[in-house]
Design a protein around this motif. Structure first.
Motif, PDB file in Angstrom:
ATOM      1  N   TYR A  99       0.834  -1.211   0.000  1.00 16.08           N
ATOM      2  CA  TYR A  99       0.000   0.000   0.000  1.00 16.08           C
ATOM      3  C   TYR A  99       0.865   1.256   0.000  1.00 16.08           C
ATOM      4  CZ  TYR A  99      -3.367  -3.505   1.407  1.00 16.08           C
ATOM      5  OH  TYR A  99      -4.144  -4.637   1.429  1.00 16.08           O
ATOM      6  N   ASP A 100       0.215   2.364  -0.350  1.00 17.48           N
ATOM      7  CA  ASP A 100       0.879   3.661  -0.333  1.00 17.48           C
ATOM      8  C   ASP A 100       0.698   4.291   1.054  1.00 17.48           C
ATOM      9  OD1 ASP A 100       1.888   6.150  -0.739  1.00 17.48           O
ATOM     10  OD2 ASP A 100       0.406   6.750  -2.250  1.00 17.48           O
ATOM     11  N   PHE A 101       1.790   4.376   1.797  1.00 18.31           N
ATOM     12  CA  PHE A 101       1.731   4.906   3.168  1.00 18.31           C
ATOM     13  C   PHE A 101       2.027   6.400   3.248  1.00 18.31           C
ATOM     14  CE2 PHE A 101       0.931   1.518   6.198  1.00 18.31           C
ATOM     15  CZ  PHE A 101       1.025   0.396   5.389  1.00 18.31           C
ATOM     16  N   ASN A 102       2.219   7.017   2.122  1.00 13.16           N
ATOM     17  CA  ASN A 102       2.547   8.440   2.103  1.00 13.16           C
ATOM     18  C   ASN A 102       1.469   9.257   2.826  1.00 13.16           C
ATOM     19  OD1 ASN A 102       4.442  10.263   1.386  1.00 13.16           O
ATOM     20  ND2 ASN A 102       3.621  10.633  -0.657  1.00 13.16           N
ATOM     21  N   GLY A 103       1.890  10.046   3.826  1.00  8.49           N
ATOM     22  CA  GLY A 103       0.955  10.911   4.553  1.00  8.49           C
ATOM     23  C   GLY A 103       0.153  10.221   5.650  1.00  8.49           C
ATOM     24  N   LYS A 104       0.312   8.896   5.793  1.00 11.68           N
ATOM     25  CA  LYS A 104      -0.427   8.168   6.850  1.00 11.68           C
ATOM     26  C   LYS A 104       0.309   8.304   8.180  1.00 11.68           C
ATOM     27  CE  LYS A 104      -3.090   6.053   3.732  1.00 11.68           C
ATOM     28  NZ  LYS A 104      -4.395   6.665   3.458  1.00 11.68           N
ATOM     29  N   THR A 105      -0.447   8.131   9.268  1.00  8.71           N
ATOM     30  CA  THR A 105       0.171   7.989  10.586  1.00  8.71           C
ATOM     31  C   THR A 105       0.111   6.513  10.952  1.00  8.71           C
ATOM     32  OG1 THR A 105      -0.516  10.201  11.235  1.00  8.71           O
ATOM     33  CG2 THR A 105      -0.004   8.661  13.014  1.00  8.71           C
ATOM     34  N   VAL A 106       1.266   5.943  11.266  1.00  9.49           N
ATOM     35  CA  VAL A 106       1.324   4.518  11.620  1.00  9.49           C
ATOM     36  C   VAL A 106       1.624   4.389  13.108  1.00  9.49           C
ATOM     37  CG1 VAL A 106       2.565   2.337  11.249  1.00  9.49           C
ATOM     38  CG2 VAL A 106       2.037   3.816   9.299  1.00  9.49           C
ATOM     39  N   LEU A 107       0.796   3.595  13.796  1.00  9.80           N
ATOM     40  CA  LEU A 107       0.983   3.357  15.237  1.00  9.80           C
ATOM     41  C   LEU A 107       1.256   1.867  15.427  1.00  9.80           C
ATOM     42  CD1 LEU A 107      -1.727   5.502  14.892  1.00  9.80           C
ATOM     43  CD2 LEU A 107      -0.953   5.876  17.241  1.00  9.80           C
ATOM     44  N   GLY A 130       7.139   7.286   3.661  1.00  9.16           N
ATOM     45  CA  GLY A 130       6.345   8.517   3.633  1.00  9.16           C
ATOM     46  C   GLY A 130       5.381   8.653   4.798  1.00  9.16           C
ATOM     47  N   ALA A 131       5.344   7.654   5.691  1.00 11.02           N
ATOM     48  CA  ALA A 131       4.416   7.716   6.829  1.00 11.02           C
ATOM     49  C   ALA A 131       5.092   8.359   8.041  1.00 11.02           C
ATOM     50  CB  ALA A 131       3.958   6.308   7.201  1.00 11.02           C
TER      51      ALA A 131
END
Ligand SMILES: Cc1cc2nc3c(=O)[nH]c(=O)nc-3n(C[C@H](O)[C@H](O)[C@H](O)COP(=O)(O)O)c2cc1C
Length: 171
Positions: A99-107, A130-131
């Motif tokens: 997936y495209d993680f650009n701009g996501k917040t990952v916890l 990008g996350a």
């Protein structure tokens, strides 16, 4: 402001990480997604360990059984994983590459049998390109080699709940 959409994705072989994912979902809301492989996982701990080590060494990303519907809709990705051989299980690497993680917040949150999480969080950071990857939550899970598959019960379940709440409050 539009509402934050949460995805709680997890990989879990013996149920510990799954139980934690469900507890997080109960707190934050959103959609649960189980990361599963197309090929069934080996049955015994020893077989799984041997297979995991071979996959990790060769950076083999196994094919996953399912895809998240409309991944782009999610802002916060809670990502749960066990620790395998002091590293990230390769099915989770497959998920992160899908997936495209650009701009996501990952916890990220990770379970282990007591030896710690090794390179799990740094690998997630590298792969979620990008996350914004927030500090991970580490929890003690089961220990299959000692015959203790699932441990998120009783008093310990309450302890886990408290640690989840602290982590959610900090992030
Ligand atoms: C193949 C394999 C390798 C593992 N390697 C480690 C390890 O290196 N360090 C550790 O502390 N626990 C290790 N464990 C224990 C798991 O991280 C722990 O049992 C975890 O809670 C399992 O999560 P699950 O019930 O969601 O599958 C390993 C388990 C398996 C199956």
């Amino acid at each position: 402001m539009p509402e934050t959409k949460n995805l709680i994705a997890y990989f879990s072989r013996t149920g510990n990480t799954k139980a934690i994912a469900e507890m997080i979902q109960a707190q934050v809301g959103g959609d649960l997604f189980a990361i599963t492989t197309k090929e069934p996982l080996p049955k015994t701990f020893q077989q799984q360990l041997t297979a995991a080590q071979a996959d990790q060494e060769s950076h083999h990303d196994p094919e996953l059984a399912d895809q998240v519907t409309d991944f782009a809709q999610y802002d916060h990705i809670y990502l749960g994983t066990p620790t395998w051989d002091m590293a990230l299980p390769q099915p989770v690497a497959s998920f992160l590459s899908s997936y495209d993680f650009n701009g996501k917040t990952v916890l990220p949150f990770a379970t282990n049998s007591g030896f710690g999480t090794g390179t799990v969080f740094s690998q997630i950071k590298d792969l979620a390109k990008g996350a914004n990857v927030l500090p991970g939550l580490t929890l003690k899970g089961g220990n299959e080699s000692d015959g203790e598959d699932f441990v998120i019960t009783g008093n310990y379940q309450q302890e886990v709940q408290d640690q989840i709440n602290d982590w959610l409050n900090q992030n």
